[in-house]
Design a protein around this motif. Sequence first.
Motif, PDB file in Angstrom:
ATOM      1  N   LEU A 257      72.748  25.773  30.554  1.00 14.32           N
ATOM      2  CA  LEU A 257      71.759  24.750  30.912  1.00 14.32           C
ATOM      3  C   LEU A 257      70.867  24.392  29.726  1.00 14.32           C
ATOM      4  O   LEU A 257      70.544  23.219  29.510  1.00 14.32           O
ATOM      5  N   LYS A 258      70.470  25.404  28.946  1.00 18.56           N
ATOM      6  CA  LYS A 258      69.630  25.149  27.771  1.00 18.56           C
ATOM      7  C   LYS A 258      70.365  24.261  26.758  1.00 18.56           C
ATOM      8  O   LYS A 258      69.782  23.349  26.159  1.00 18.56           O
ATOM      9  N   ILE A 259      71.643  24.546  26.557  1.00 18.39           N
ATOM     10  CA  ILE A 259      72.407  23.784  25.567  1.00 18.39           C
ATOM     11  C   ILE A 259      72.666  22.367  26.062  1.00 18.39           C
ATOM     12  O   ILE A 259      72.631  21.402  25.280  1.00 18.39           O
ATOM     13  N   ALA A 260      72.899  22.222  27.367  1.00  9.01           N
ATOM     14  CA  ALA A 260      73.052  20.873  27.928  1.00  9.01           C
ATOM     15  C   ALA A 260      71.783  20.062  27.718  1.00  9.01           C
ATOM     16  O   ALA A 260      71.828  18.875  27.363  1.00  9.01           O
ATOM     17  N   GLU A 261      70.632  20.697  27.914  1.00  2.53           N
ATOM     18  CA  GLU A 261      69.354  20.025  27.690  1.00  2.53           C
ATOM     19  C   GLU A 261      69.182  19.669  26.213  1.00  2.53           C
ATOM     20  O   GLU A 261      68.693  18.586  25.869  1.00  2.53           O
ATOM     21  N   SER A 262      69.610  20.569  25.324  1.00  3.69           N
ATOM     22  CA  SER A 262      69.518  20.307  23.885  1.00  3.69           C
ATOM     23  C   SER A 262      70.405  19.137  23.474  1.00  3.69           C
ATOM     24  O   SER A 262      70.023  18.326  22.624  1.00  3.69           O
ATOM     25  N   LEU A 263      71.601  19.062  24.054  1.00  2.00           N
ATOM     26  CA  LEU A 263      72.500  17.952  23.742  1.00  2.00           C
ATOM     27  C   LEU A 263      71.905  16.631  24.215  1.00  2.00           C
ATOM     28  O   LEU A 263      71.964  15.623  23.505  1.00  2.00           O
ATOM     29  N   ARG A 264      71.323  16.652  25.411  1.00  2.00           N
ATOM     30  CA  ARG A 264      70.683  15.436  25.923  1.00  2.00           C
ATOM     31  C   ARG A 264      69.533  15.027  25.004  1.00  2.00           C
ATOM     32  O   ARG A 264      69.394  13.848  24.638  1.00  2.00           O
TER      33      ARG A 264
END
Length: 859
Positions: A257-264
Amino acid sequence: MYLNKPILAFRQNVADKYTIYNSLFAALPFSGIANVGALLPILLQSCIDGYQNGKTPKEIIEDFFNRQAQVSNEAEQVDRLFKFVQYIERQVVLFDAIEDAAFDTVHNLNGTGSLKALYNEAYFKGKLPLLREKLKQFKVRVVLTAHPTQFYPGSVLGIIHDLGEAIAKNDFETINLYIQQLGITPFFNKKQPTPLDEAVNLMWYLENILYQSIGNIYNFISNEILEEENHNPFIELGFWPGGDRDGNPFVNASTTLKIAESLRSAIVVCYYRDIRKLKRRLTFSGVDMLVTKLEAQLYENVFRPEESRRIHQKELLGKLQEIKDLMVANHHSLYINRVNSLINKVKIFGTWFASIDIRQDSRIHTAVIKNIDATLKENNKPGILPNNYDTFSQEEKINCLLKIDQVIGVDDTSTEISKDTVESIFAINSIQQINGVQGCHRYIISNCQSALNMIEVFILFKLCGWNTDQLSVDIVPLFETIDDLKEAEQIMQWLYQLPIYKKHLQARAQSQTIMLGFSDGTKDGGYLQANWSIYTAKEQLTAISRENGIKVKFFDGRGGPPSRGGGKTNKFYASLGNNIENEEIQLTIQGQTITSNFGTLKSAQYNLEQLLSAGISNTVFAENRIELSPTHRNLLEELGGISHQVYQSFKKHPQFLPYMQQFSPLNYYNKSNIGSRPGKRGNSDKLVFEDLRAIPFVGSWSQLKQNVPGYFGVGSALQQLKNSGRWDEVKSLFTEVAFFRTLIDNSMMSMLKSFFPLTAYIQEDPLFGPVWNLIKAEYDLTHSLVLELSGNNVLMEDDQPGRASILMRDKIVLPLLTIQQYALHQLKNEQIAEDLKINYEKLITRSMFGIINAARNSA
């Protein structure tokens, strides 16, 4: 500007510049550097002369210190060796930067394999309609992985990029500053990176390179080739850090979830920057207000993501279209191309930037389902499996699973891995809500050995509350070992006939992605057999998919050196025949492959165009290709089978693994802090072949400069056919079949990077000498026969710049290789003091960095 003679361009813009700028290192005003800079050329020459005269690494190092750099004790000598290692590491960085800067002088950016060349050929052959039709659906999917095949920390990657730009401008003063910065920048991680660290490092390439280069390609195709509005992104990005759980205990749902947020956040930052640049030009009445509003909304999304209303792709495209329409209606379409360019990027990257793939081992899913059943029963809830489930056949187990009609929560698990697996499936849903469905829509099953393994994942989604009638996730089997590849056709045929899975595929546009892993296949079955097994598996899977009305998409786990499926990847794809579905090219990109192929705007655009062109040419110019005849197939089958037997025999040698542990840095990968994953599967202290990961396996052979996985068995197979009077058949195969020719070319690359004098001393070892002789004999046989087969005088004769690059890099790291072997030798002394032992182990680990980094052109 590209020069017509690439080798001349290489000499002028790489070799000569390296000689000039390398001299700047000697002037660095840091402790001990000047002395090291003066002594290193002497050490290099000592290595060259020493190996020519049959000396061992130990003799070369000791002779050097006795003659050139007297030291008072062994500890002082180790300290000096560390300084040499640090110096050489920086020389490799300098060479990387110089090669990056010279990319467009050595490579013809508009030559064969470029989109311009593709367009011109289609135009002159009257194939433009076919080209346009193919471009409407064909895609390349580049999946960035954090597999640790490169050792540069993010700070050094930035210096390489900036140094390359300064070298391209011949800005001597700035180059000197960067070299000084390089001199005091740490080259290794003091602690093991987390998956989030790995993701952030890779995002540098997304933001600074791929965002622009992919946008440029999209613009060119849309503006110069297609005649109508386009809805195909052409190139998509995938992302494994944070989603690849296979054997990595440090990846969990929270990380995903953290990495998905970072990509966004990263892609919104890119849009925000572009809007700010546009604002300086779109100063027209009405348009300026729309741009200002959009800028403010993107600002909120970047800097206050939790408090702001999340913008999504559809809304963003709508606002940009409104701006565009107003410009067309009232302002003469001034700067319309810049707005179109941003619209194109939003179409490609949405609010996800790169799509996170989730990957886990099939055995975990089996255990999770059993754990859910046991936990439910322990809590006096209805279980999901009958008590005699383990006695069922595979078909009975599948029928049993398909009857499950329950929804569970995280509390219905009792082990950490079960809890995380369930949370990961919940996380996919969260990512799709926030980043869009494209943000995370594939679940890859490693070690997939049966249809049951696929259905287990399907049912896990159902248990976690997903509507499996409209499941917005592709379930992707990964077939990797030789045996798994043989079973792949039967597994998929069974699934295609299963009503509930047929219904799932209908909801996924009649499309099935299948991943075929290369590196573990090579480790398992050898170079030739792994390649041929994947080729035939693709043909079989294509045939049954077409019979069932399914568009199969192959996802190749390839990357790094040829022995891990890398090498000249575009030539590999261009060599595939019509019997292999050509819907998309999907492949993993990792480690030094990312840096070497996608480290600059020019190299990224060039290599992406090469991949696109390779796949498209297979359809548009299909008449240029000779399909495999029955004779070709029989030959490839025989060659693969013989090489497989030879490799298996070698693998069963009782000293196979001990040899690697004794003479290579295999046991030190876990101490290098280069990746978040452990170096082997399982928790056993004893190393067994099955638990050994492909990266340390291939990397260790590479640092031994023996590169066994890239050629072993090839020579024996060729020799056997030659002995049976069939050499002319093999030569015809090489001439007529691009697939086989590409395999031999890539094998040549592996052999060119071998250097047996480094380890010739092992011949004298009573236990391990026979192993070394076995490897050397196969190398010599393969070397001789591939040159005879190709008609070349030297390895990689047809790629002079590539050959020159490899030889220069190998020369730079020759002292490092010698130091590593020396340290491994010293550690065999059982009487060694503990502090010296620790320092020698550190020396081995540090020498790994420069050796592996210098091999970036293995991609």
